[in-house]
Design a protein around this motif. Structure first.
Motif, PDB file in Angstrom:
ATOM      1  N   VAL A  63      24.826   4.923  -4.450  1.00 29.75           N
ATOM      2  CA  VAL A  63      24.178   3.955  -5.339  1.00 29.75           C
ATOM      3  C   VAL A  63      22.660   4.061  -5.221  1.00 29.75           C
ATOM      4  O   VAL A  63      21.934   4.105  -6.222  1.00 29.75           O
ATOM      5  N   ALA A  64      22.158   4.134  -3.985  1.00 27.13           N
ATOM      6  CA  ALA A  64      20.715   4.222  -3.760  1.00 27.13           C
ATOM      7  C   ALA A  64      20.144   5.487  -4.383  1.00 27.13           C
ATOM      8  O   ALA A  64      19.087   5.464  -5.035  1.00 27.13           O
ATOM      9  N   ARG A  65      20.840   6.603  -4.191  1.00 31.18           N
ATOM     10  CA  ARG A  65      20.344   7.876  -4.718  1.00 31.18           C
ATOM     11  C   ARG A  65      20.313   7.880  -6.240  1.00 31.18           C
ATOM     12  O   ARG A  65      19.333   8.312  -6.861  1.00 31.18           O
ATOM     13  N   ARG A  66      21.386   7.383  -6.852  1.00 27.78           N
ATOM     14  CA  ARG A  66      21.479   7.429  -8.308  1.00 27.78           C
ATOM     15  C   ARG A  66      20.491   6.460  -8.975  1.00 27.78           C
ATOM     16  O   ARG A  66      19.913   6.773 -10.021  1.00 27.78           O
ATOM     17  N   LEU A  67      20.302   5.285  -8.384  1.00 28.42           N
ATOM     18  CA  LEU A  67      19.347   4.347  -8.963  1.00 28.42           C
ATOM     19  C   LEU A  67      17.929   4.882  -8.856  1.00 28.42           C
ATOM     20  O   LEU A  67      17.121   4.744  -9.783  1.00 28.42           O
ATOM     21  N   LYS A  68      17.611   5.528  -7.729  1.00 26.37           N
ATOM     22  CA  LYS A  68      16.280   6.103  -7.585  1.00 26.37           C
ATOM     23  C   LYS A  68      16.110   7.284  -8.538  1.00 26.37           C
ATOM     24  O   LYS A  68      15.032   7.490  -9.107  1.00 26.37           O
ATOM     25  N   GLU A  69      17.181   8.037  -8.708  1.00 26.29           N
ATOM     26  CA  GLU A  69      17.147   9.156  -9.664  1.00 26.29           C
ATOM     27  C   GLU A  69      16.870   8.652 -11.073  1.00 26.29           C
ATOM     28  O   GLU A  69      16.094   9.255 -11.826  1.00 26.29           O
TER      29      GLU A  69
ATOM     30  N   VAL B 117      31.833  -4.063 -11.382  1.00 29.08           N
ATOM     31  CA  VAL B 117      32.776  -4.920 -10.667  1.00 29.08           C
ATOM     32  C   VAL B 117      32.375  -4.956  -9.206  1.00 29.08           C
ATOM     33  O   VAL B 117      32.059  -3.928  -8.607  1.00 29.08           O
ATOM     34  N   SER B 118      32.388  -6.136  -8.618  1.00 32.10           N
ATOM     35  CA  SER B 118      32.038  -6.274  -7.210  1.00 32.10           C
ATOM     36  C   SER B 118      33.245  -5.926  -6.344  1.00 32.10           C
ATOM     37  O   SER B 118      34.331  -6.474  -6.520  1.00 32.10           O
ATOM     38  N   ALA B 119      33.050  -4.982  -5.406  1.00 30.19           N
ATOM     39  CA  ALA B 119      34.095  -4.584  -4.468  1.00 30.19           C
ATOM     40  C   ALA B 119      33.616  -4.899  -3.055  1.00 30.19           C
ATOM     41  O   ALA B 119      32.420  -5.104  -2.831  1.00 30.19           O
ATOM     42  N   PRO B 120      34.537  -4.944  -2.079  1.00 29.88           N
ATOM     43  CA  PRO B 120      34.129  -5.284  -0.712  1.00 29.88           C
ATOM     44  C   PRO B 120      33.039  -4.385  -0.153  1.00 29.88           C
ATOM     45  O   PRO B 120      32.219  -4.820   0.640  1.00 29.88           O
ATOM     46  N   LYS B 121      32.983  -3.125  -0.591  1.00 28.23           N
ATOM     47  CA  LYS B 121      31.995  -2.197  -0.039  1.00 28.23           C
ATOM     48  C   LYS B 121      30.805  -1.978  -0.954  1.00 28.23           C
ATOM     49  O   LYS B 121      29.956  -1.137  -0.690  1.00 28.23           O
ATOM     50  N   GLY B 122      30.720  -2.722  -2.051  1.00 29.76           N
ATOM     51  CA  GLY B 122      29.584  -2.557  -2.943  1.00 29.76           C
ATOM     52  C   GLY B 122      29.997  -2.644  -4.401  1.00 29.76           C
ATOM     53  O   GLY B 122      31.155  -2.911  -4.729  1.00 29.76           O
ATOM     54  N   LEU B 123      29.034  -2.390  -5.273  1.00 25.06           N
ATOM     55  CA  LEU B 123      29.277  -2.481  -6.710  1.00 25.06           C
ATOM     56  C   LEU B 123      29.877  -1.171  -7.225  1.00 25.06           C
ATOM     57  O   LEU B 123      29.377  -0.094  -6.921  1.00 25.06           O
ATOM     58  N   VAL B 124      30.955  -1.270  -7.985  1.00 27.58           N
ATOM     59  CA  VAL B 124      31.569  -0.098  -8.604  1.00 27.58           C
ATOM     60  C   VAL B 124      31.657  -0.328 -10.106  1.00 27.58           C
ATOM     61  O   VAL B 124      31.600  -1.457 -10.580  1.00 27.58           O
ATOM     62  N   VAL B 125      31.759   0.761 -10.856  1.00 24.50           N
ATOM     63  CA  VAL B 125      31.737   0.644 -12.313  1.00 24.50           C
ATOM     64  C   VAL B 125      32.906   1.413 -12.952  1.00 24.50           C
ATOM     65  O   VAL B 125      32.727   2.513 -13.452  1.00 24.50           O
ATOM     66  N   PRO B 126      34.118   0.854 -12.923  1.00 30.70           N
ATOM     67  CA  PRO B 126      35.239   1.473 -13.626  1.00 30.70           C
ATOM     68  C   PRO B 126      35.000   1.457 -15.135  1.00 30.70           C
ATOM     69  O   PRO B 126      34.215   0.654 -15.642  1.00 30.70           O
TER      70      PRO B 126
ATOM     71  N   GLY C 189      31.951   7.139 -18.824  1.00 28.73           N
ATOM     72  CA  GLY C 189      31.266   5.916 -19.206  1.00 28.73           C
ATOM     73  C   GLY C 189      30.046   6.264 -20.034  1.00 28.73           C
ATOM     74  O   GLY C 189      29.236   7.111 -19.646  1.00 28.73           O
ATOM     75  N   THR C 190      29.905   5.651 -21.192  1.00 26.08           N
ATOM     76  CA  THR C 190      28.785   5.950 -22.078  1.00 26.08           C
ATOM     77  C   THR C 190      27.811   4.785 -22.194  1.00 26.08           C
ATOM     78  O   THR C 190      26.701   4.955 -22.697  1.00 26.08           O
ATOM     79  N   PHE C 191      28.207   3.612 -21.720  1.00 31.74           N
ATOM     80  CA  PHE C 191      27.377   2.409 -21.809  1.00 31.74           C
ATOM     81  C   PHE C 191      27.880   1.432 -20.757  1.00 31.74           C
ATOM     82  O   PHE C 191      29.087   1.367 -20.502  1.00 31.74           O
ATOM     83  N   THR C 192      26.978   0.695 -20.118  1.00 27.82           N
ATOM     84  CA  THR C 192      27.364  -0.204 -19.022  1.00 27.82           C
ATOM     85  C   THR C 192      27.051  -1.653 -19.367  1.00 27.82           C
ATOM     86  O   THR C 192      26.011  -1.946 -19.964  1.00 27.82           O
ATOM     87  N   ILE C 193      27.971  -2.551 -18.971  1.00 31.16           N
ATOM     88  CA  ILE C 193      27.730  -3.989 -19.053  1.00 31.16           C
ATOM     89  C   ILE C 193      27.850  -4.560 -17.645  1.00 31.16           C
ATOM     90  O   ILE C 193      28.856  -4.367 -16.965  1.00 31.16           O
ATOM     91  N   SER C 194      26.801  -5.242 -17.200  1.00 34.39           N
ATOM     92  CA  SER C 194      26.782  -5.842 -15.868  1.00 34.39           C
ATOM     93  C   SER C 194      26.608  -7.344 -16.004  1.00 34.39           C
ATOM     94  O   SER C 194      25.672  -7.808 -16.652  1.00 34.39           O
ATOM     95  N   ASN C 195      27.499  -8.105 -15.398  1.00 32.25           N
ATOM     96  CA  ASN C 195      27.472  -9.568 -15.530  1.00 32.25           C
ATOM     97  C   ASN C 195      26.989 -10.207 -14.230  1.00 32.25           C
ATOM     98  O   ASN C 195      27.775 -10.594 -13.367  1.00 32.25           O
TER      99      ASN C 195
ATOM    100  N   ILE D 155      19.689   1.679 -15.498  1.00 30.36           N
ATOM    101  CA  ILE D 155      20.735   2.469 -16.161  1.00 30.36           C
ATOM    102  C   ILE D 155      21.472   3.341 -15.155  1.00 30.36           C
ATOM    103  O   ILE D 155      20.965   3.651 -14.078  1.00 30.36           O
ATOM    104  N   ASN D 156      22.668   3.736 -15.520  1.00 33.55           N
ATOM    105  CA  ASN D 156      23.513   4.595 -14.703  1.00 33.55           C
ATOM    106  C   ASN D 156      23.528   5.984 -15.335  1.00 33.55           C
ATOM    107  O   ASN D 156      24.273   6.222 -16.275  1.00 33.55           O
ATOM    108  N   PRO D 157      22.688   6.924 -14.871  1.00 32.07           N
ATOM    109  CA  PRO D 157      22.623   8.259 -15.497  1.00 32.07           C
ATOM    110  C   PRO D 157      23.993   8.908 -15.547  1.00 32.07           C
ATOM    111  O   PRO D 157      24.805   8.711 -14.631  1.00 32.07           O
TER     112      PRO D 157
END
Length: 423
Positions: free
Chosen positions: A206-212, A291-300, A337-343, A356-358
């Motif tokens: 997550v850290a690497r991709r967000l910084k990317e 979606v919030s998971a026990p080990k962090g945020l995931v995006v199915p 995934g082509t578009f993300t919705i985060s609540n 954004i999630n590249p």
């Protein structure tokens, strides 16, 4: 010679994982296909099954080690006979490169002659607990473990260290003459504890991709607010009938997914991506739902969300939420995934600027609903309002397009009939 246990195939483009936890100890009986270890990949946890029924033999790697696909991590002895636990990967306190050999040895070595017990206890230490034992100079065999199967936890070590710090005449009289080397650092202030925990592979990814995303995309966020009155009324009016017919609750996310699909038709760049010097436009919408998971945020990913009904969307979201809690999401669930919705609203967020999630080019942030004064027909009234945030890659999406997208969503949410008649 036992049967080798190898790291299974983890998914497309995934070549390694971290051994998160051993689920069996040497000498434990295992059934065929029973999980004996848990691996952490970039996005999901994967269980490693036993290839045969028998007795768990030697673990060849430690918890926290990185292992490649196909690597041998343990052995299982076929049959039902008990196998003696192997003295495998124990890390003795004296082997720590940061501890001085002469003064540290008396503090760590047990005085009651229970070295064998200490070694056995050390076999069950996780990396974090082993580090705490070394830093506190405590014999692990002298601590009663409160974890599963009697394993030591970090809290057990910290409590033992705190008890050890109480005034002791023996300690003060038997101090070594070389105690001038940093004596103050060995006594932390009570109530000011620190804990160092290695980042999980998920958090590292997550850290690497967000910084990317920040380094490569021209990120910009635009905002709008939405009056949720009509959606709340529609949900209240039909939620019981909806649940009775479809067996799932009617939530707000279905409205926003449908509204995003409608808006993306008018502003296709929001659902596009940059590949090299080309722009890839799509006639389908695969929505990544955070979606919030026990080990962090995931995006199915909800595939072809633009062609799904409200019930299908809600069932897909509920299914992903359950799998995330159970730790059973697969790599396939989160690929694409082509578009993300985060609540963020479910956690109380009022406003945010999502990243954004590249290689996606846009992400929609939803926030909490709260009553605010707004002007309607010349009158100041209280309405349930929500802020929407659209973060996007300005290399591909212009400000006019981003604003248009949010306006289309606002129109659809404030007048849900538009979702039915495709306006």
């Amino acid at each position: 010679m036992g049967i080798e246990v190898k790291v299974p195939t983890l998914g497309e483009s995934i070549t390694e994982a971290t051994l998160g936890q051993w689920l069996k100890k040497p000498g434990d009986a295992v059934a065929a296909d029973e999980p004996i270890a848990s691996l952490e990949t970039d996005k999901v946890s994967v269980d490693v099954p036993s290839p045969v029924a028998g007795v768990f033999g030697d673990p060849l790697v430690k918890e926290g080690d990185t292992v490649g696909v196909g690597a041998v991590i343990a052995t299982v002895n076929e049959g039902s006979a008990g196998a003696a636990p192997a003295a495998n990967v124990a890390t003795q306190p004296a082997s720590s490169p940061t501890s001085a050999p002469t003064p540290a040895q008396p503090a760590v070595a047990p005085s009651n002659g229970e070295l064998t017990d200490a070694q056995a206890a050390d076999l069950r230490l996780s990396p974090a607990v082993r580090r705490a034992v070394l830093e506190a100079h405590i014999d692990p065999s002298s601590i009663r473990g409160s974890g599963k199967d009697g394993r030591l936890t970090k809290d057990d070590v910290l409590q033992a260290a705190q008890a050890k710090k109480s005034p002791s005449p023996a300690e003060s009289q038997g101090a070594a003459p070389t105690n001038s080397s940093a004596p103050a650092a060995a006594v932390p202030t009570p109530g000011r504890n620190e804990e160092r925990v290695k980042m999980t592979r998920l958090r590292q990814t997550v850290a690497r991709r967000l910084k990317e995303a920040q380094n490569t995309a021209a990120l910009l966020t635009t905002f709008n607010d939405v009056d949720m009155t009509e959606v709340i009324a529609a949900r209240a009016r039909y939620k019981d009938l909806f649940e009775k017919k479809h067996g799932i609750r009617l939530g707000f996310m279905g409205f926003f997914v449908k509204a995003a699909a409608l808006a993306a038709r008018d502003v296709p760049a929001v659902n596009a991506s940059i590949e090299g010097d080309e722009i890839v436009y799509r006639d389908y919408l695969d929505v990544s739902v955070a979606v919030s998971a026990p080990k962090g945020l995931v995006v199915p990913v909800i595939r072809s969300a633009d062609r799904m009904g409200f019930a299908e969307i809600e069932k897909a979201i509920a299914g992903f939420g359950k799998k995330a809690k159970d730790g059973t999401l697969t790599q396939a669930d989160m690929t694409g995934g082509t578009f993300t919705i985060s609540n963020g609203g479910v956690f109380g967020s009022l406003l945010s600027t999502p990243i954004i999630n590249p290689p996606q080019s846009a992400v929609l942030g939803m926030h909490r609903i709260e009553e605010r004064p707004v002007v309607k027909d010349g009158q100041i009234v209280a309405r349930p309002m929500m802020y929407l945030a659209l973060s996007y890659d300005h290399r591909l999406i212009d400000g006019r397009e981003a604003v248009t997208f949010l306006v289309r969503m606002k129109e659809a949410i404030e007048d849900p009939t538009r979702l039915l008649i495709d306006l």
